[in-house]
Enzyme design. Structure first.
Site, short mmCIF file in Angstrom:
data_model
loop_
_atom_site.label_atom_id
_atom_site.label_comp_id
_atom_site.label_asym_id
_atom_site.label_seq_id
_atom_site.Cartn_x
_atom_site.Cartn_y
_atom_site.Cartn_z
N GLN A 9 0.83 -1.20 0.00
CA GLN A 9 0.00 0.00 0.00
C GLN A 9 0.87 1.25 0.00
OE1 GLN A 9 -3.26 -0.70 2.56
NE2 GLN A 9 -4.08 1.36 2.46
N SER A 88 4.28 -6.36 2.85
CA SER A 88 2.92 -6.31 3.41
C SER A 88 1.93 -6.92 2.42
CB SER A 88 2.57 -4.87 3.78
OG SER A 88 1.37 -4.82 4.53
N LEU A 89 1.00 -6.11 1.89
CA LEU A 89 0.04 -6.58 0.89
C LEU A 89 0.73 -7.30 -0.27
CD1 LEU A 89 -2.68 -6.43 -0.82
CD2 LEU A 89 -1.81 -4.23 -1.62
N ARG A 113 -9.16 -8.80 3.22
CA ARG A 113 -8.10 -8.19 4.04
C ARG A 113 -8.32 -6.68 4.16
NH1 ARG A 113 -2.85 -5.79 3.35
NH2 ARG A 113 -1.21 -6.74 4.63
N HIS A 195 -0.04 -3.56 11.07
CA HIS A 195 1.06 -4.38 11.61
C HIS A 195 1.33 -4.08 13.08
CE1 HIS A 195 1.74 -5.95 7.63
NE2 HIS A 195 1.73 -4.72 7.17
N GLN A 244 0.76 -12.05 9.68
CA GLN A 244 1.36 -10.85 9.10
C GLN A 244 0.67 -9.56 9.52
OE1 GLN A 244 0.50 -8.98 5.55
NE2 GLN A 244 2.37 -9.61 4.50
#
Length: 293
Positions: A9, A88-89, A113, A195, A244
């Site tokens: 992102q 991440s993503l 998500r 996170h 995650q």
């Protein structure tokens, strides 16, 4: 050895993916399928929307995923990774690219998500902040002493760490980190504490969806944000992906391990060049480039 890396992102921009859609029948087919799966025309937002439209989490995450994954598929036979990783993503994009997840299954996970994270953000006022110019251990120690929730969230490269938590705790940590000598400690314009433990409601929701999704044996190892080492076991990949959302993105450590395991070239697949910049800061001798079709 070629390492293909996938952004997360923040890499979005208006018009992203339009060149793919216009020049590749396969890309057009996948984008149209994505519109059907998501139940709205994400291509319209990606190609013609505003910056504000693209910043909405339910749009941003699928948009970046689609740009990255469709680009990897359009590359065809020239796409031959020896290892993959995603920030991440981007980890979900990497899992499609190395054969663990089907395109449709992964897009549904990305959508769930995004919506789960958005809901978690609305439960408590929270944020993230970028900290520059301090050792990781110093940032971790300061966060540990702050009242409230604030943790290290993104280990992006040496001297660049993002912290995450409730607004007051993050602001207090920024003040303390500046006093300790941080070159910068600034709150980021994000919707919530990604996170961090504040994403626990989203993690639980996503875990249920991940457990129901088929994960296959990868074509090459993935270096996941949670573990940072080469992983090829589908059960372990699944477990790491579940954790995650509440665990830090250990990008620095992942890239260091990829280099240690033989990576000589890092190719970023998706919008922007953020990851290439981070890789160069982790190892200035690393060769970096953008995937081009």
């Amino acid at each position: 050895m070629k390492a293909y890396i996938f952004p997360g992102q923040g890499a979005q921009f208006v018009g992203m993916g339009k060149d793919l859609y216009d020049s590749s029948p396969l890309a057009k087919e996948l984008f149209e399928r994505a519109n059907e799966i998501l139940g709205f025309s994400i291509t319209t937002v990606m190609f013609e929307g505003t910056d504000e439209d693209l910043k909405r989490t339910k749009v941003t995450q699928p948009a970046i995923f689609l740009h990255s994954v469709i680009l990897s598929k359009v590359l065809g036979d020239s796409f031959k990774p020896d290892m993959v990783a995603g920030h991440s993503l981007g980890e979900i994009s990497a899992l499609v690219a190395n054969g663990v997840l089907e395109f449709e299954d992964a897009l549904k996970l990305v959508s769930k998500r995004a919506l789960a994270m958005q809901k978690a953000c609305e439960l408590e006022e929270s944020t993230m902040a970028a900290v520059l110019g301090l050792e990781d251990e110093m940032v971790e120690a300061v966060c540990a002493d702050i009242k409230g929730t604030v943790v290290a969230a993104n280990y992006n490269c040496p001297g660049q760490l993002v912290i995450s938590g409730d607004v007051l705790a993050v602001e207090k940590a920024c003040e303390e980190l500046k006093e300790r000598g941080a070159r910068r400690a600034m709150v980021l314009p994000v919707g919530g504490a990604f996170h961090s433990p504040l994403m626990e409601p989203a993690r639980e929701e996503l875990a249920a969806a991940i457990k129901e999704t088929e994960f296959r044996t990868p074509l090459c190892p993935i270096y996941q944000n949670v573990s940072t080492f080469a992983v090829t076991d589908p059960a372990e990949i699944k477990k790491n992906l579940i954790f995650q959302l509440t665990a830090p993105v250990k990008w620095t450590q992942s890239v260091q391990n990829m280099i240690k395991d033989g990576a000589t070239e890092f190719i970023e697949v998706g919008p922007g060049k953020v990851l290439q910049g981070l890789v160069k800061k982790i190892d200035r001798n690393a060769q970096v480039s953008s995937a081009e079709f």
